[in-house]
Design a protein around this motif. Structure first.
Motif, PDB file in Angstrom:
ATOM      1  N   GLU A   1      -4.135  15.775  -9.605  1.00 24.46           N
ATOM      2  CA  GLU A   1      -3.201  15.774 -10.731  1.00 24.46           C
ATOM      3  C   GLU A   1      -1.936  14.975 -10.392  1.00 24.46           C
ATOM      4  OE1 GLU A   1      -4.693  18.427  -9.386  1.00 24.46           O
ATOM      5  OE2 GLU A   1      -6.153  18.744 -10.974  1.00 24.46           O
ATOM      6  N   ASP A   2      -1.591  14.908  -9.105  1.00 26.07           N
ATOM      7  CA  ASP A   2      -0.406  14.142  -8.695  1.00 26.07           C
ATOM      8  C   ASP A   2      -0.678  12.642  -8.723  1.00 26.07           C
ATOM      9  OD1 ASP A   2       0.889  16.562  -8.044  1.00 26.07           O
ATOM     10  OD2 ASP A   2      -0.053  16.574  -6.070  1.00 26.07           O
ATOM     11  N   MET A   3      -1.960  12.282  -8.576  1.00 24.81           N
ATOM     12  CA  MET A   3      -2.293  10.862  -8.371  1.00 24.81           C
ATOM     13  C   MET A   3      -2.964  10.204  -9.574  1.00 24.81           C
ATOM     14  SD  MET A   3      -3.638  10.966  -4.425  1.00 24.81           S
ATOM     15  CE  MET A   3      -4.730  12.380  -4.598  1.00 24.81           C
ATOM     16  N   LEU A   4      -3.381  10.999 -10.570  1.00 20.73           N
ATOM     17  CA  LEU A   4      -4.107  10.422 -11.708  1.00 20.73           C
ATOM     18  C   LEU A   4      -3.230   9.479 -12.522  1.00 20.73           C
ATOM     19  CD1 LEU A   4      -6.333  13.031 -13.557  1.00 20.73           C
ATOM     20  CD2 LEU A   4      -7.007  10.797 -12.663  1.00 20.73           C
ATOM     21  N   ALA A   5      -3.802   8.343 -12.882  1.00 20.86           N
ATOM     22  CA  ALA A   5      -3.088   7.399 -13.753  1.00 20.86           C
ATOM     23  C   ALA A   5      -2.895   8.037 -15.125  1.00 20.86           C
ATOM     24  CB  ALA A   5      -3.906   6.119 -13.880  1.00 20.86           C
TER      25      ALA A   5
ATOM     26  N   ARG B   1       0.840  -1.205   0.000  1.00 19.85           N
ATOM     27  CA  ARG B   1       0.000   0.000   0.000  1.00 19.85           C
ATOM     28  C   ARG B   1       0.867   1.244   0.000  1.00 19.85           C
ATOM     29  NH1 ARG B   1      -3.475  -1.795   5.039  1.00 19.85           N
ATOM     30  NH2 ARG B   1      -4.560  -3.582   4.190  1.00 19.85           N
ATOM     31  N   GLY B   2       1.081   1.795  -1.188  1.00 20.40           N
ATOM     32  CA  GLY B   2       1.846   3.028  -1.308  1.00 20.40           C
ATOM     33  C   GLY B   2       0.930   4.190  -1.645  1.00 20.40           C
ATOM     34  N   VAL B   3       1.519   5.233  -2.168  1.00 18.72           N
ATOM     35  CA  VAL B   3       0.761   6.431  -2.541  1.00 18.72           C
ATOM     36  C   VAL B   3      -0.357   6.038  -3.512  1.00 18.72           C
ATOM     37  CG1 VAL B   3       0.910   8.660  -3.726  1.00 18.72           C
ATOM     38  CG2 VAL B   3       2.736   7.929  -2.177  1.00 18.72           C
ATOM     39  N   HIS B   4      -1.518   6.650  -3.322  1.00 22.47           N
ATOM     40  CA  HIS B   4      -2.695   6.253  -4.106  1.00 22.47           C
ATOM     41  C   HIS B   4      -2.567   6.621  -5.580  1.00 22.47           C
ATOM     42  CE1 HIS B   4      -4.076   6.485   0.067  1.00 22.47           C
ATOM     43  NE2 HIS B   4      -4.952   5.560  -0.278  1.00 22.47           N
ATOM     44  N   VAL B   5      -3.279   5.855  -6.389  1.00 21.83           N
ATOM     45  CA  VAL B   5      -3.405   6.151  -7.816  1.00 21.83           C
ATOM     46  C   VAL B   5      -4.895   6.258  -8.115  1.00 21.83           C
ATOM     47  CG1 VAL B   5      -2.990   5.334 -10.161  1.00 21.83           C
ATOM     48  CG2 VAL B   5      -1.304   4.884  -8.373  1.00 21.83           C
ATOM     49  N   LEU B   6      -5.288   7.344  -8.777  1.00 19.10           N
ATOM     50  CA  LEU B   6      -6.679   7.504  -9.220  1.00 19.10           C
ATOM     51  C   LEU B   6      -6.776   6.978 -10.651  1.00 19.10           C
ATOM     52  CD1 LEU B   6      -7.396  11.025  -7.712  1.00 19.10           C
ATOM     53  CD2 LEU B   6      -8.403   8.867  -6.993  1.00 19.10           C
ATOM     54  N   GLN B   7      -7.559   5.950 -10.823  1.00 14.81           N
ATOM     55  CA  GLN B   7      -7.557   5.200 -12.086  1.00 14.81           C
ATOM     56  C   GLN B   7      -8.471   5.827 -13.138  1.00 14.81           C
ATOM     57  OE1 GLN B   7      -5.503   2.801 -12.603  1.00 14.81           O
ATOM     58  NE2 GLN B   7      -4.807   2.347 -10.523  1.00 14.81           N
ATOM     59  N   ARG B   8      -8.172   5.517 -14.370  1.00 11.97           N
ATOM     60  CA  ARG B   8      -9.013   5.897 -15.510  1.00 11.97           C
ATOM     61  C   ARG B   8      -9.590   4.628 -16.134  1.00 11.97           C
ATOM     62  NH1 ARG B   8      -7.625  11.068 -17.521  1.00 11.97           N
ATOM     63  NH2 ARG B   8      -5.663  11.890 -16.740  1.00 11.97           N
ATOM     64  N   ASP B   9     -10.679   4.803 -16.913  1.00 11.31           N
ATOM     65  CA  ASP B   9     -11.205   3.647 -17.634  1.00 11.31           C
ATOM     66  C   ASP B   9     -10.466   3.512 -18.972  1.00 11.31           C
ATOM     67  OD1 ASP B   9     -12.340   5.435 -19.439  1.00 11.31           O
ATOM     68  OD2 ASP B   9     -14.353   5.271 -18.615  1.00 11.31           O
TER      69      ASP B   9
ATOM     70  N   LYS C   1     -13.785  17.392  -9.038  1.00 10.73           N
ATOM     71  CA  LYS C   1     -13.061  18.574  -9.534  1.00 10.73           C
ATOM     72  C   LYS C   1     -11.790  18.768  -8.716  1.00 10.73           C
ATOM     73  CE  LYS C   1     -13.875  23.352 -10.780  1.00 10.73           C
ATOM     74  NZ  LYS C   1     -14.753  24.493 -10.637  1.00 10.73           N
ATOM     75  N   VAL C   2     -11.910  18.514  -7.427  1.00  4.98           N
ATOM     76  CA  VAL C   2     -10.749  18.543  -6.526  1.00  4.98           C
ATOM     77  C   VAL C   2     -10.725  17.224  -5.776  1.00  4.98           C
ATOM     78  CG1 VAL C   2      -9.695  19.678  -4.517  1.00  4.98           C
ATOM     79  CG2 VAL C   2     -10.932  21.042  -6.227  1.00  4.98           C
ATOM     80  N   TYR C   3      -9.568  16.614  -5.709  1.00  4.26           N
ATOM     81  CA  TYR C   3      -9.418  15.387  -4.918  1.00  4.26           C
ATOM     82  C   TYR C   3      -8.032  15.441  -4.274  1.00  4.26           C
ATOM     83  CZ  TYR C   3     -10.009  10.527  -3.532  1.00  4.26           C
ATOM     84  OH  TYR C   3     -10.165   9.375  -2.799  1.00  4.26           O
ATOM     85  N   ASN C   4      -8.002  15.699  -2.997  1.00  7.41           N
ATOM     86  CA  ASN C   4      -6.723  15.800  -2.276  1.00  7.41           C
ATOM     87  C   ASN C   4      -6.624  14.702  -1.225  1.00  7.41           C
ATOM     88  OD1 ASN C   4      -6.416  18.179  -3.670  1.00  7.41           O
ATOM     89  ND2 ASN C   4      -6.795  19.497  -1.917  1.00  7.41           N
ATOM     90  N   ILE C   5      -5.431  14.198  -1.022  1.00  4.69           N
ATOM     91  CA  ILE C   5      -5.167  13.325   0.130  1.00  4.69           C
ATOM     92  C   ILE C   5      -4.016  13.944   0.912  1.00  4.69           C
ATOM     93  CG2 ILE C   5      -4.370  11.065   0.928  1.00  4.69           C
ATOM     94  CD1 ILE C   5      -5.780   9.775  -1.370  1.00  4.69           C
ATOM     95  N   ASP C   6      -4.231  14.093   2.207  1.00  4.66           N
ATOM     96  CA  ASP C   6      -3.210  14.658   3.085  1.00  4.66           C
ATOM     97  C   ASP C   6      -2.380  13.507   3.674  1.00  4.66           C
ATOM     98  OD1 ASP C   6      -1.667  15.868   4.962  1.00  4.66           O
ATOM     99  OD2 ASP C   6      -3.295  16.964   5.940  1.00  4.66           O
TER     100      ASP C   6
END
Ligand code: SF4
Ligand code: SF4
Length: 166
Positions: free
Chosen positions: A143-147, A47-55, A98-103
């Motif tokens: 933007e940092d986490m998007l695949a 379990r590392g830094v998250h990735v926001l996936q795309r289809d 529109k905004v998705y942040n993880i602290d």
């Protein structure tokens, strides 16, 4: 009365058994990691830094349902939702983040957000090099986490660009 010969034989047998383990390990392949000279190897489920996936079409899988934020015990996910329209389509659902942040000052990498997500949008990647003396750098944005976009997919329409076109 103790049998000294028996004790010597027991001791010799114990030493031989112990040395057998030592020699067996000496012959096994090494598991030493040479990080940072070589990239470390991770288990699939690390379990590392998250990735926001795309289809497959490049649309974001996140539909801004907030279930991950509700499930997060550290309260470290911040989302602002927006509606997809005919001209602005970011995700496959009605809404997108529109905004998705993880602290990451607060994230404990428990994986509850991943389990809660109904669209498999948020996953754990293998990124781990996030240590910092500046805590503000530990707030990762969408933007940092998007695949990355799949090969051949067009980038989704960005809201600001579409708005500017009107
Ligand atoms: S891994 Fe756990 S603490 Fe981190 S964002 Fe997900 S639910 Fe919250
Ligand atoms: S990442 Fe998943 S659970 Fe979180 S808001 Fe997006 S779709 Fe919902």
């Amino acid at each position: 009365m103790p049998n000294p010969i028996g004790e010597i034989l027991d001791t010799a047998a114990a030493i031989a058994k112990g040395m057998g383990v030592t020699f067996k390990e000496m012959m096994s392949p090494t598991v030493t990691e040479y990080y940072p000279d070589e990239p470390p190897k991770f288990e699939e489920r690390y379990r590392g830094v998250h990735v926001l996936q795309r289809d497959a079409n490049g649309l974001e899988k996140c539909v801004a349902c907030f279930l991950c934020a509700v499930a997060c015990p550290a309260n470290c996910i911040y989302i602002e939702a927006a509606e997809n329209t005919d001209t602005v389509r970011i995700s496959g659902g009605e809404r997108y983040a529109k905004v998705y942040n993880i602290d990451y000052n607060r994230c404990i990498f428990c994986g509850y957000c991943v389990e809660a997500c109904p669209t498999d949008a948020i996953t754990h990647g293998h990124g781990f090099e996030i240590a910092s003396f500046n805590t503000s750098t530990l707030i990762k944005r969408k933007e940092d986490m998007l695949a990355p976009l799949p090969a051949g997919a067009k980038p989704p329409v960005v809201a600001e660009e579409a708005g500017a076109a009107h």
